[in-house]
Design a protein around this motif. Structure first.
Motif, PDB file in Angstrom:
ATOM      1  N   ASP A  86      -5.076  -1.172   7.793  1.00 47.63           N
ATOM      2  CA  ASP A  86      -4.784  -2.848   7.476  1.00 47.63           C
ATOM      3  C   ASP A  86      -4.299  -2.969   6.101  1.00 47.63           C
ATOM      4  O   ASP A  86      -3.393  -3.574   5.390  1.00 47.63           O
ATOM      5  CB  ASP A  86      -5.757  -3.666   7.857  1.00 47.63           C
ATOM      6  N   ARG A  87      -5.194  -2.424   4.839  1.00 49.14           N
ATOM      7  CA  ARG A  87      -4.792  -2.431   3.579  1.00 49.14           C
ATOM      8  C   ARG A  87      -3.359  -1.851   3.299  1.00 49.14           C
ATOM      9  O   ARG A  87      -2.838  -2.448   2.347  1.00 49.14           O
ATOM     10  CB  ARG A  87      -5.918  -1.853   2.924  1.00 49.14           C
ATOM     11  N   LEU A  88      -3.019  -0.792   3.817  1.00 45.54           N
ATOM     12  CA  LEU A  88      -1.798  -0.159   3.665  1.00 45.54           C
ATOM     13  C   LEU A  88      -0.571  -0.524   4.303  1.00 45.54           C
ATOM     14  O   LEU A  88       0.535  -0.044   4.314  1.00 45.54           O
ATOM     15  CB  LEU A  88      -2.002   1.334   3.598  1.00 45.54           C
ATOM     16  N   SER A  89      -0.896  -1.778   5.179  1.00 46.30           N
ATOM     17  CA  SER A  89       0.272  -2.427   6.068  1.00 46.30           C
ATOM     18  C   SER A  89       0.688  -1.149   7.249  1.00 46.30           C
ATOM     19  O   SER A  89       1.808  -1.349   7.375  1.00 46.30           O
ATOM     20  CB  SER A  89       1.409  -2.794   5.248  1.00 46.30           C
ATOM     21  N   VAL A 114      -6.895  -0.612  -4.189  1.00 45.29           N
ATOM     22  CA  VAL A 114      -7.290   0.016  -2.796  1.00 45.29           C
ATOM     23  C   VAL A 114      -8.292   1.066  -2.829  1.00 45.29           C
ATOM     24  O   VAL A 114      -8.242   1.850  -2.066  1.00 45.29           O
ATOM     25  CB  VAL A 114      -5.970   0.848  -2.418  1.00 45.29           C
TER      26      VAL A 114
END
Ligand SMILES: Cc1ncc(COP(=O)(O)O)c(C=O)c1O
Ligand SMILES: Cc1ncc(COP(=O)(O)O)c(C=O)c1O
Lengths: 356, 356
Positions: free
Chosen positions: B100-103, B192
């Motif tokens: 999710d954080r890295l799309s 991140v």
């Protein structure tokens, strides 16, 4: 002495895309440059070969620990048909600064420049000649050793690929809306924001999604410590025309020292304008917008050269910059920079490097 | 319903390394799991195939923009010959938080768990059985679309590879020296650092070089904003025994929520010990070391399980922790954690997952 570069030409050239279809980074030329590194041997086996896939072990370090860096520059065909690169020496210097920060062995800069020249020559028919098109050149280094465990790789590849790219402004240079990001952080001093390594860009995607959702083209990044100093806009450096002065964020260790940034500073000073490299807070910008002294904002980077900012979204408010259209200085810088890059204008700084 | 997993077995199994030669992440098993993603199609074509190289276009996004995440967990063979994984559900959950954080599009967690189970079964003969050896399992996602331009990839591969690993402590569990890093920063809230993405690890190599030069095994990371709160040790979470309490840095957004960390907190509380998750400054630690209340420091992570810290180097001074040998709590946690993981001890929390 710099090692020789072996050339293996393709027997199967690809069809050329039409200028109108180019876009950015979608098509790649017929050849690529490769240089291998093995611990003990050093960098070796410089070669230009047909553009081809890379085969790596699934345990290759680049997939797991991100030891990788890149550069970006452009080749142009001038009106007299000469092929030129824009300040490639600066890219090779920055490439080695990035290598150093990522614990990757330095590449011989003379060899890197020679590789750029020869590769562009081999694929010179790929340089598009429609107005404002160019050949985007992407040198990069990946760590290829097949071993899990967080330590510098014992093997690398330095590769150069090239992509003919279309005009960034097919309908003329046009200002964009920018979302001032207050949650996500791009980089912080002590980290890797001042070099070009892959992880910086993946980390920024989420903020970009948010900006897009707000109808904005890009994010304006604030610093990660005080959350108030302006750093970059998208993947560009940023300039402000504040009253009579041009101001750009100082290189504090969390922003990339852009080659376009450096060139624009030189150009503005050459014109007799006052340029300040210093800390700039978002509050200063908001105030200056309100009292009318914030006349222009523009981003600088290899891809778009100059990207004027028409408005900022900050805390639910839309702040129009100048009258929302491309500012005077932005336009003049754009015309002059692209003029120097493409050979349309004189090159008082010796920035163009002929590849012949 | 979870999609089926096709299995193609190798016809050419590799020789098995000797237990004494294993090390960490040097040898890989005969098979790997692959799942493809294409925009529009979603994740598809789940398969277990012979371990093999990956072939990617040189413009694949993972090489340029670092959109990639990974996980790490271990499979063990218990004394009764059963094969178990340790809390694999936690890894699949964290994998999707990283995605999710890295799309990156989420992976079906049930499919991921099933893939882990089936792959470990197929290569079960690769699980070493010498004391304190295990099979390290590395799920990861890479972005594979061949296009330059900073935007989420339209194609990905989710891959699982496995490596038999040796004992971390071939001469018994032993404390290490740690260098307190004051220049380089690992991560900052808004970035991140709280997820497992490749770029975090490359960014830490330079600090590790410095630590090694000082004769230290690892770096103790301070936060990037105030430069005083302790965050992690190397690629491990960190615990302090301060007087009667066990203290570990709170999850402030710049450190990884380790699965070993979570397990150790549960275990300590189960024993009736008081555990605080809170901010801890380096100054508090230095003071506590001087007044004798800092009894123990240990790192926690999948690779080493527990790594006791014998000394800290800070501002040119060497601070011995406890009497410099493995502390009482560290030793008990190590024995209990490895006992639960390998089936030597009862599993009061239901952490072991049988793969049969
Ligand atoms: C993060 C970032 N900032 C700024 C720039 C602008 O640098 P340059 O002018 O060298 O293209 C780039 C890259 O092009 C970049 O990736
Ligand atoms: C940065 C970092 N911190 C902490 C840990 C410990 O996490 P876990 O206990 O889940 O292995 C890891 C990975 O293993 C890590 O990479």
């Amino acid at each position: 002495m710099t090692q020789p570069i072996r050339i293996e030409r393709t027997t199967n050239p690809k069809p050329r895309p039409k200028a109108s279809e180019l876009g950015f980074g979608k098509y790649f030329t017929d050849h690529m440059f490769i240089l291998d590194y093995d611990a003990g041997l050093g960098w070796h086996d410089a070669r230009i070969v047909p553009y081809q896939p890379i085969t790596l072990d699934p345990a290759a370090k680049v997939f797991h620990y991100g030891q990788t860096i890149f550069e970006g520059l452009k080749a142009y065909r001038t009106e007299e048909g000469k092929i030129v690169l824009f300040r490639p020496d600066m890219n090779m210097k920055r490439l080695n600064r990035s290598n150093d920060r990522l614990s990757i062995p330095a590449v011989d800069e003379a060899l890197g420049l020679e590789a750029l020249r020869q590769l562009v020559q081999v694929d010179q028919d790929w340089i598009p000649d429609a107005p404002e098109t160019s050949l985007y050149v992407r040198p990069f280094v990946i760590s290829t050793e097949a071993a899990l465990g967080v330590s510098p790789s014992l093997q690398y590849k330095f590769i150069i690929i090239m992509s003919p790219v279309g005009s960034y402004y097919s309908e003329g240079i046009k200002p964009v809306s920018i979302y001032v990001e207050s949650d996500y952080v791009r980089a912080v001093a002590g980290g890797v924001g001042h070099v070009k390594t892959a992880g910086n860009y993946a980390a920024g995607l989420k903020a970009q999604e948010g900006a897009t959702a707000q109808g904005c083209a890009q994010v304006l990044w604030l610093d990660g410590v005080h959350r108030k100093y302006v750093e970059e806009v998208g993947s560009m450096n940023v300039f402000f025309r504040l009253g009579d002065k041009i101001v750009t964020p100082a290189l504090t260790g969390s922003l990339l020292p852009g080659i376009t940034r450096d060139s624009v500073i030189h150009l503005l000073r050459h014109w007799g304008l006052e340029v300040e490299e210093r800390l700039v807070t978002i509050d200063e910008l908001v105030e200056a917008q309100k009292d009318g002294s914030l006349k222009e904002i523009f981003g600088t980077g290899t891809a778009a050269v100059i990207s004027p900012v028409g408005s900022l979204y900050w805390k639910g408010e839309k702040l129009t910059i100048g009258n929302g259209s491309t500012g005077e200085v932005s336009a003049r810088v754009y015309e002059t920079m692209t003029g120097i890059q493409t050979g349309r204008l004189e090159d008082p700084f010796g920035w163009r490097v002929s590849v012949e």
